[in-house]
Design a protein around this motif. Structure first.
Motif, PDB file in Angstrom:
ATOM      1  N   TYR A 140      14.019  -3.199  32.642  1.00 38.35           N
ATOM      2  CA  TYR A 140      14.326  -1.775  32.507  1.00 38.35           C
ATOM      3  C   TYR A 140      13.262  -1.145  31.626  1.00 38.35           C
ATOM      4  N   ILE A 141      12.616  -0.096  32.127  1.00 38.51           N
ATOM      5  CA  ILE A 141      11.543   0.583  31.409  1.00 38.51           C
ATOM      6  C   ILE A 141      11.938   2.031  31.171  1.00 38.51           C
ATOM      7  N   LEU A 142      11.870   2.452  29.927  1.00 41.16           N
ATOM      8  CA  LEU A 142      12.123   3.839  29.578  1.00 41.16           C
ATOM      9  C   LEU A 142      10.772   4.491  29.301  1.00 41.16           C
ATOM     10  N   ARG A 143      10.394   5.440  30.146  1.00 42.95           N
ATOM     11  CA  ARG A 143       9.086   6.077  30.065  1.00 42.95           C
ATOM     12  C   ARG A 143       9.132   7.243  29.078  1.00 42.95           C
ATOM     13  N   LEU A 144       8.999   6.899  27.791  1.00 39.38           N
ATOM     14  CA  LEU A 144       8.958   7.927  26.767  1.00 39.38           C
ATOM     15  C   LEU A 144       7.712   8.805  26.906  1.00 39.38           C
ATOM     16  N   SER A 145       6.704   8.284  27.575  1.00 37.01           N
ATOM     17  CA  SER A 145       5.433   9.002  27.719  1.00 37.01           C
ATOM     18  C   SER A 145       5.285   9.673  29.084  1.00 37.01           C
ATOM     19  N   LYS A 146       6.370   9.835  29.794  1.00 37.26           N
ATOM     20  CA  LYS A 146       6.338  10.351  31.174  1.00 37.26           C
ATOM     21  C   LYS A 146       5.425  11.571  31.331  1.00 37.26           C
TER      22      LYS A 146
ATOM     23  N   GLU B 203      11.393   8.768  34.759  1.00 36.01           N
ATOM     24  CA  GLU B 203      11.744   8.530  33.358  1.00 36.01           C
ATOM     25  C   GLU B 203      12.272   7.119  33.167  1.00 36.01           C
ATOM     26  N   GLU B 204      13.012   6.623  34.143  1.00 40.03           N
ATOM     27  CA  GLU B 204      13.589   5.291  34.061  1.00 40.03           C
ATOM     28  C   GLU B 204      13.143   4.453  35.252  1.00 40.03           C
ATOM     29  N   GLU B 205      12.747   3.232  34.968  1.00 44.00           N
ATOM     30  CA  GLU B 205      12.453   2.271  36.033  1.00 44.00           C
ATOM     31  C   GLU B 205      13.299   1.033  35.794  1.00 44.00           C
TER      32      GLU B 205
ATOM     33  N   PRO C 258      10.772 -10.005  42.391  1.00 44.14           N
ATOM     34  CA  PRO C 258      10.087 -10.519  41.209  1.00 44.14           C
ATOM     35  C   PRO C 258       8.770  -9.835  40.894  1.00 44.14           C
ATOM     36  N   MET C 259       8.151  -9.184  41.891  1.00 48.31           N
ATOM     37  CA  MET C 259       6.889  -8.496  41.638  1.00 48.31           C
ATOM     38  C   MET C 259       7.089  -7.049  41.222  1.00 48.31           C
ATOM     39  N   GLU C 260       8.343  -6.622  41.046  1.00 41.77           N
ATOM     40  CA  GLU C 260       8.657  -5.293  40.503  1.00 41.77           C
ATOM     41  C   GLU C 260       8.016  -4.165  41.322  1.00 41.77           C
ATOM     42  N   THR C 261       8.396  -4.121  42.571  1.00 39.69           N
ATOM     43  CA  THR C 261       7.838  -3.107  43.475  1.00 39.69           C
ATOM     44  C   THR C 261       8.832  -2.009  43.841  1.00 39.69           C
ATOM     45  N   GLN C 262      10.148  -2.280  43.675  1.00 39.43           N
ATOM     46  CA  GLN C 262      11.163  -1.312  44.094  1.00 39.43           C
ATOM     47  C   GLN C 262      12.002  -0.873  42.897  1.00 39.43           C
ATOM     48  N   ASN C 263      11.875   0.387  42.518  1.00 41.98           N
ATOM     49  CA  ASN C 263      12.661   0.938  41.420  1.00 41.98           C
ATOM     50  C   ASN C 263      14.088   1.174  41.900  1.00 41.98           C
ATOM     51  N   VAL C 264      15.036   0.431  41.318  1.00 45.21           N
ATOM     52  CA  VAL C 264      16.436   0.521  41.765  1.00 45.21           C
ATOM     53  C   VAL C 264      17.326   1.138  40.687  1.00 45.21           C
ATOM     54  N   ALA C 265      16.751   1.938  39.813  1.00 43.21           N
ATOM     55  CA  ALA C 265      17.521   2.526  38.712  1.00 43.21           C
ATOM     56  C   ALA C 265      18.722   3.324  39.206  1.00 43.21           C
ATOM     57  N   ASP C 266      18.577   4.010  40.329  1.00 39.40           N
ATOM     58  CA  ASP C 266      19.671   4.842  40.840  1.00 39.40           C
ATOM     59  C   ASP C 266      20.770   4.026  41.513  1.00 39.40           C
ATOM     60  N   ARG C 267      20.479   2.800  41.885  1.00 36.77           N
ATOM     61  CA  ARG C 267      21.452   1.993  42.623  1.00 36.77           C
ATOM     62  C   ARG C 267      22.437   1.275  41.712  1.00 36.77           C
TER      63      ARG C 267
ATOM     64  N   PRO D 118      23.947   2.151  38.339  1.00 34.95           N
ATOM     65  CA  PRO D 118      24.131   3.038  37.180  1.00 34.95           C
ATOM     66  C   PRO D 118      24.749   2.356  35.970  1.00 34.95           C
ATOM     67  N   GLU D 119      25.710   1.451  36.185  1.00 34.55           N
ATOM     68  CA  GLU D 119      26.353   0.794  35.038  1.00 34.55           C
ATOM     69  C   GLU D 119      25.372  -0.126  34.316  1.00 34.55           C
ATOM     70  N   GLU D 120      24.640  -0.928  35.076  1.00 30.33           N
ATOM     71  CA  GLU D 120      23.646  -1.812  34.472  1.00 30.33           C
ATOM     72  C   GLU D 120      22.558  -1.008  33.782  1.00 30.33           C
ATOM     73  N   ARG D 121      22.163   0.102  34.405  1.00 24.92           N
ATOM     74  CA  ARG D 121      21.132   0.949  33.818  1.00 24.92           C
ATOM     75  C   ARG D 121      21.584   1.502  32.470  1.00 24.92           C
ATOM     76  N   ARG D 122      22.817   1.991  32.400  1.00 22.88           N
ATOM     77  CA  ARG D 122      23.321   2.550  31.150  1.00 22.88           C
ATOM     78  C   ARG D 122      23.408   1.471  30.063  1.00 22.88           C
ATOM     79  N   MET D 123      23.845   0.281  30.448  1.00 25.14           N
ATOM     80  CA  MET D 123      23.952  -0.814  29.489  1.00 25.14           C
ATOM     81  C   MET D 123      22.583  -1.182  28.934  1.00 25.14           C
ATOM     82  N   LEU D 124      21.599  -1.322  29.811  1.00 28.06           N
ATOM     83  CA  LEU D 124      20.255  -1.699  29.383  1.00 28.06           C
ATOM     84  C   LEU D 124      19.617  -0.604  28.534  1.00 28.06           C
ATOM     85  N   ARG D 125      19.831   0.636  28.924  1.00 29.59           N
ATOM     86  CA  ARG D 125      19.258   1.738  28.147  1.00 29.59           C
ATOM     87  C   ARG D 125      19.863   1.774  26.739  1.00 29.59           C
ATOM     88  N   LYS D 126      21.148   1.549  26.667  1.00 29.21           N
ATOM     89  CA  LYS D 126      21.825   1.560  25.367  1.00 29.21           C
ATOM     90  C   LYS D 126      21.246   0.476  24.460  1.00 29.21           C
ATOM     91  N   LYS D 127      21.064  -0.737  24.995  1.00 31.70           N
ATOM     92  CA  LYS D 127      20.484  -1.831  24.215  1.00 31.70           C
ATOM     93  C   LYS D 127      19.065  -1.503  23.780  1.00 31.70           C
TER      94      LYS D 127
END
Length: 498
Positions: free
Chosen positions: A415-421, A442-444, A452-461, A463-472
């Motif tokens: 999970y990548i948070l693009r603070l520099s977007k 903003e979020e990847e 494994p090669m990180e080609t498909q951004n699934v942040a929208d798919r 949401p619960e995992e994304r929120r958990m990772l962002r919080k951490k």
């Protein structure tokens, strides 16, 4: 009555015996702390060696026979990640046990604050003779970095071979002379070698590349001068298309550098064996960062994707030669505290890394650590003169060290948070090169099991995992930011980045 009493005595005696056997079995099984008090220490830091081009990590080529063999005598960390994609930033995390935001060395012109302790300073305080040899020019030609990394060393040397090639490996004679000088002393030796870094394969034996290659890169240096014009299959300097055999040619030459590093490692191990030093020396081998080989459209270390931050860590301790393959996650910040504990010391308060020794000796379950944190600090566009100058020539204002992205890596997710977007969209090198706008989410989030090669951004798919990772991630970033230096000394003499 007597018979019953006799039976009870026998039963009681048997129970005591069983209890005693069990008790002593537990005592016997209890792992002992792994210690190597007063051992010598060698820290071998290699530039740009990504994990998936190392044989023991499953690479298809036999690029690293010496590393692979040595890994069978030590602890190999399969999930080790550098704290940054850039050499001085991640390496300073190794030397301080702190994340980049906390240690403050976030580009080529920032100086480590006086109140941050380095591994050389720590070992010097423990009566070690401290010596460093580097063939990575970053640590020599940038005054701020030389001032920062040389702290605590009795001797700090830069090696360049007689053909005036940068980033070569030290010859056997140089190693032998250094060990002669350290003979009879308790020593810490830092070897910072840059030969895997671009220009890929330059000056090394060609083991893998097509000798009859006649493509886009023929007679061109495989370095940033060439790579700065290439993005997503196009060489914008010539307008030519990049074909698969061109990409393979670059990979082949990169692997030539990996093999050259492994040959150097073999010479080092032979020297240690010849002098019987492996019996009393901790050897730590780590890579400063990985390298992008066009998987994401560029050749460089540019971002916090696994190709550029998943790297090898191998720790050899004389008393433990088990060939452990450790699954627990670890990062650059964990090396220093691990070394302190292996030497029998107490990790100081304030160090953000966590010792890996409990995993190695079995007092902590392997696999229990399931996350690491990474900083894209600084932005590539604000890190290197070769990029900053062309951007300035195009009227793009560049201010180094103010922008970053942050990421968390787990077994399943990145999970990548693009603070520099907004900043990247403004100054992106790829935007300047192609003339096309660059849209940065903003979020990847990447599912590393399926992708494994990180080609498909699934942040929208998810949401619960994304929120958990962002919080951490945000909680971690708040904590490391609290320790950020209030004032950083700058030496504004950035040199060309070779």
């Amino acid at each position: 009555m007597r018979k019953n009493t006799f039976v009870l005595i026998v039963v009681f005696a048997v129970l005591i015996a069983l209890f005693g056997i069990g008790f002593f079995a537990v005592i016997k099984k209890k792992p002992k702390p792994i210690l190597c008090a007063d051992c010598n220490v060698i820290l071998l830091s290699v530039d740009s060696l990504r994990a998936d081009h190392v044989g023991v990590f499953g690479y298809k080529r036999d690029t690293t026979p010496n590393f692979d063999a040595f890994s069978r005598e030590g602890a190999l960390f399969l999930n080790y990640f550098s704290t940054s994609f850039l050499t001085p930033v991640s390496e300073m995390s190794v030397h301080t046990g702190l994340y980049p935001t906390s240690h403050g060395v976030t580009n080529f012109e920032t100086v480590l604050p006086d109140n941050k302790m380095t591994v050389a300073e720590y070992l010097k305080s423990k009566n070690y003779e401290t010596s460093a040899i580097s063939s990575s020019p970053e640590f020599e030609i940038n005054p701020a970095l030389k001032k920062s990394f040389s702290r605590g060393f009795d001797k700090y040397q830069y090696y360049i071979d007689t053909s005036n090639k940068h980033r070569q490996f030290f010859p056997q004679e140089k190693l032998s002379l250094e060990f002669d000088a350290l003979a009879g002393k308790k020593f810490f030796l830092w070897l910072a070698v840059g030969g895997v870094h671009w220009p890929y394969g330059d000056g090394f034996q060609n083991v893998y590349a097509d000798k009859d290659y006649n493509g886009l890169f023929k007679n061109r240096g495989l370095d940033w001068t060439t790579f700065q014009d290439i993005y997503k299959g196009i060489d914008y300097a010539s307008g030519k298309t990049l074909y698969n055999y061109d990409v393979q040619y670059v990979i082949d030459n990169y692997d030539n550098g990996v093999r050259a590093f492994d040959d150097f490692l073999g010479q080092l191990i032979d020297e240690l064996k010849r002098r019987n030093l492996l019996e009393k020396t901790i050897v730590i081998i780590e890579s400063e960062h990985g390298e992008g080989l066009h998987e994401h459209g560029y050749f460089a270390h540019y971002d916090v994707l696994d190709t550029q931050v998943h790297v090898p860590l191998l720790i050899f301790i004389p008393s433990v030669q088990t060939g452990q393959k450790i699954l627990s996650f670890a990062g650059s910040v964990d090396v220093f505290p691990t070394l302190i504990e292996l030497l029998g010391g107490v990790v100081p308060d304030g160090m953000q890394g966590k010792s890996l020794a409990p995993i190695m000796n079995g007092t902590e379950k392997d696999g229990a650590r399931r996350e690491v944190f990474i900083e894209r600090n600084p932005l590539w566009e604000e890190a290197a003169l070769e990029v900053m100058f062309p951007l300035k020539m195009r009227g793009i204002n560049v201010v180094s060290g103010q922008y970053k992205d942050i990421a968390i890596r787990t077994p399943e997710w990145k999970y990548i948070l693009r603070l520099s977007k907004e900043r990247v969209e403004e100054i992106s090198w790829w935007k300047a090169l192609t003339g096309q706008p660059i849209n940065i989410p903003e979020e990847e989030m990447y599912n590393l099991i399926d992708d494994p090669m990180e080609t498909q951004n699934v942040a929208d798919r998810y949401p619960e995992e994304r929120r958990m990772l962002r919080k951490k991630l945000e909680k971690w970033y708040e904590e490391v930011s609290a320790g950020s230096p209030q004032k950083i000394e700058l030496i504004k003499k950035i040199q060309p980045y070779f």
